[in-house]
Write a protein that holds these residues in place. Sequence first.
Motif, PDB file in Angstrom:
ATOM      1  N   GLY A  24      21.583  55.684  27.460  1.00 27.18           N
ATOM      2  CA  GLY A  24      22.990  55.640  27.070  1.00 27.18           C
ATOM      3  C   GLY A  24      23.200  55.995  25.611  1.00 27.18           C
ATOM      4  O   GLY A  24      22.279  56.486  24.939  1.00 27.18           O
ATOM      5  N   ALA A  25      24.437  55.753  25.141  1.00 26.75           N
ATOM      6  CA  ALA A  25      24.759  56.062  23.740  1.00 26.75           C
ATOM      7  C   ALA A  25      25.625  54.946  23.175  1.00 26.75           C
ATOM      8  O   ALA A  25      26.405  54.320  23.895  1.00 26.75           O
ATOM      9  N   SER A  34      15.987  47.826  21.791  1.00 28.31           N
ATOM     10  CA  SER A  34      15.440  48.948  22.557  1.00 28.31           C
ATOM     11  C   SER A  34      14.030  48.646  23.065  1.00 28.31           C
ATOM     12  O   SER A  34      13.678  48.987  24.191  1.00 28.31           O
ATOM     13  N   VAL A  35      13.229  47.965  22.236  1.00 25.98           N
ATOM     14  CA  VAL A  35      11.868  47.602  22.658  1.00 25.98           C
ATOM     15  C   VAL A  35      11.940  46.570  23.792  1.00 25.98           C
ATOM     16  O   VAL A  35      11.261  46.693  24.813  1.00 25.98           O
ATOM     17  N   GLU A  36      12.820  45.582  23.611  1.00 28.32           N
ATOM     18  CA  GLU A  36      12.887  44.492  24.603  1.00 28.32           C
ATOM     19  C   GLU A  36      13.498  44.942  25.931  1.00 28.32           C
ATOM     20  O   GLU A  36      13.186  44.412  26.985  1.00 28.32           O
ATOM     21  N   ASN A  37      14.391  45.956  25.871  1.00 25.31           N
ATOM     22  CA  ASN A  37      15.131  46.357  27.085  1.00 25.31           C
ATOM     23  C   ASN A  37      14.779  47.758  27.567  1.00 25.31           C
ATOM     24  O   ASN A  37      15.465  48.305  28.414  1.00 25.31           O
ATOM     25  N   ARG A  38      13.742  48.340  26.986  1.00 21.62           N
ATOM     26  CA  ARG A  38      13.307  49.710  27.323  1.00 21.62           C
ATOM     27  C   ARG A  38      14.473  50.699  27.224  1.00 21.62           C
ATOM     28  O   ARG A  38      14.694  51.520  28.093  1.00 21.62           O
ATOM     29  N   LYS A  58      20.712  50.894  25.890  1.00 18.53           N
ATOM     30  CA  LYS A  58      21.840  50.463  26.724  1.00 18.53           C
ATOM     31  C   LYS A  58      22.035  48.946  26.622  1.00 18.53           C
ATOM     32  O   LYS A  58      21.049  48.202  26.642  1.00 18.53           O
ATOM     33  N   GLY A  59      23.288  48.527  26.484  1.00 16.13           N
ATOM     34  CA  GLY A  59      23.581  47.092  26.456  1.00 16.13           C
ATOM     35  C   GLY A  59      23.535  46.498  25.056  1.00 16.13           C
ATOM     36  O   GLY A  59      23.784  45.300  24.888  1.00 16.13           O
ATOM     37  N   PHE A  60      23.245  47.303  24.020  1.00 16.37           N
ATOM     38  CA  PHE A  60      23.205  46.769  22.645  1.00 16.37           C
ATOM     39  C   PHE A  60      24.619  46.316  22.253  1.00 16.37           C
ATOM     40  O   PHE A  60      25.588  47.067  22.429  1.00 16.37           O
ATOM     41  N   ASN A  61      24.718  45.089  21.700  1.00 15.81           N
ATOM     42  CA  ASN A  61      26.063  44.573  21.437  1.00 15.81           C
ATOM     43  C   ASN A  61      26.535  44.784  19.992  1.00 15.81           C
ATOM     44  O   ASN A  61      27.563  44.257  19.599  1.00 15.81           O
TER      45      ASN A  61
END
Length: 410
Positions: A240-241, A257-261, A264-267
Amino acid sequence: MNALAATSRNFKQAAKLLRLDSKLEKSLLIPFREIKVECTIPKDDGTLASFVGFRVQHDNARGPMKGGIRYHHEVDPDEVNALAQLMTWKTAVANIPYGGAKGGIGCSPGQLSISELERLTRVFTQKIHDLIGIHTDVPAPDMGTNSQTMAWILDEYSKFHGYSPAVVTGKPVDLGGSLGRDAATGRGVLFATEALLAEYGKSISGQRFVIQGFGNVGSWAAQLISEAGGKVIAVSDVTGAIKNSNGLDILKLLKHSVENRGIKGFNGGDAIDPKSLLTEDCDVLVPAALGGCNQQNAHDIKAKFIVEAANHPTDPEADEILAKKEVVILPDILANSGGVTVSYFEWVQNIQGFMWDENKVNSELRNYMINGFNDVKEMCKTHHCDLRMGAFTLGVNRVARATVLRGWEA
Ligand SMILES: NC(=O)C1=CN([C@@H]2O[C@H](COP(=O)(O)OP(=O)(O)OC[C@H]3O[C@@H](n4cnc5c(N)ncnc54)[C@H](O)[C@@H]3O)[C@@H](O)[C@H]2O)C=CC1
Ligand SMILES: O=C(O)CCC(=O)C(=O)O
């Protein structure tokens, strides 16, 4: 236009500016060797899977051939050929004593387990071990591969040839890898961007950056640009972006990004359509994934500068549109040459058996990037051309000179 046609077109334009002998021109374009191998492995579930692997060795006039190995589902012979050719001009622009090569396996690394990836890498190495070597062809990581992949190649190659750390670069530091190689391509992007912006009386600080791709190159570039005071306002990856006009918190994004591969979903920002990323309003656009700037979106690109951290992210049609819009493009063979430059330092350290400290690696890298930038600028003045043609004429001219000096005859 596919990557090979585009790269060859740029080469031919440079050959014309240099008034290269037509036979020499033809000989420089044709690859030295193209390897295609079948790699069959047992999958974890006991079934067999087959993948096609490539290594294209383009030119060795200036030294051992050098270039990464890409694992991606879109890997095809034309693309690997184009990337190998780009490596030849890139190592010459960087002025390091190498030729060019590139490899790849058509696979989706995210869908293979670690042990499947290891088996695939070992089978690929078994098939090509006689054709690579410390003084012939030295692979390194590219998209979809990393230091662990290099460790497996080193181990498999060493079973045939004895312990040979210098046969690959981008290795883990514990196996003779260089300090600073992991960050090197992104750090080189930072140094090259600083040099470019300085020409326009600007610095990194205060500029708004958009970065496509958040893997090795994109994430290090984002981190270092943001440390240098640049505002990274949007980033994308395959998941995603995300955008934050006040500047993304890159360290938090990296952790997410490391924890969720993936990002996407970054708040810490708003999710945006990845397709609109390249046309976001910004000062500097940094493509650091696959291609991206094409005929369809070039008219809408708002950045004043494009720094090509990826290989071949701009189609020639887009190049022409962007030139008319006076967008300044720092070409891949200069902008992302920091990776192969530190690969060279790693190879030198392995051969010398002497490890450099990270400050030495980074300060030497800075010297090479600044020298490359200044040499390209000189070629632009001589040939009245843009930075891409400046870089191509510089690289092609150095390779042509070496070829002739070694006794080339038509
Ligand atoms: N690793 C290195 O030292 C060097 C890499 N390069 C080039 O830099 C580029 C990136 O390579 P790495 O960072 O090593 O690869 P990587 O595999 O570490 O990361 C690739 C990134 O691109 C993202 N991506 C893939 N498809 C995408 C899409 N359609 N839209 C947005 N993002 C997408 C992935 O999610 C990932 O974040 C490639 O073009 C590679 O050839 C160039 C010089 C050296
Ligand atoms: O580090 C290397 O040898 C090559 C890196 C690479 O594949 C590239 O510059 O595109």
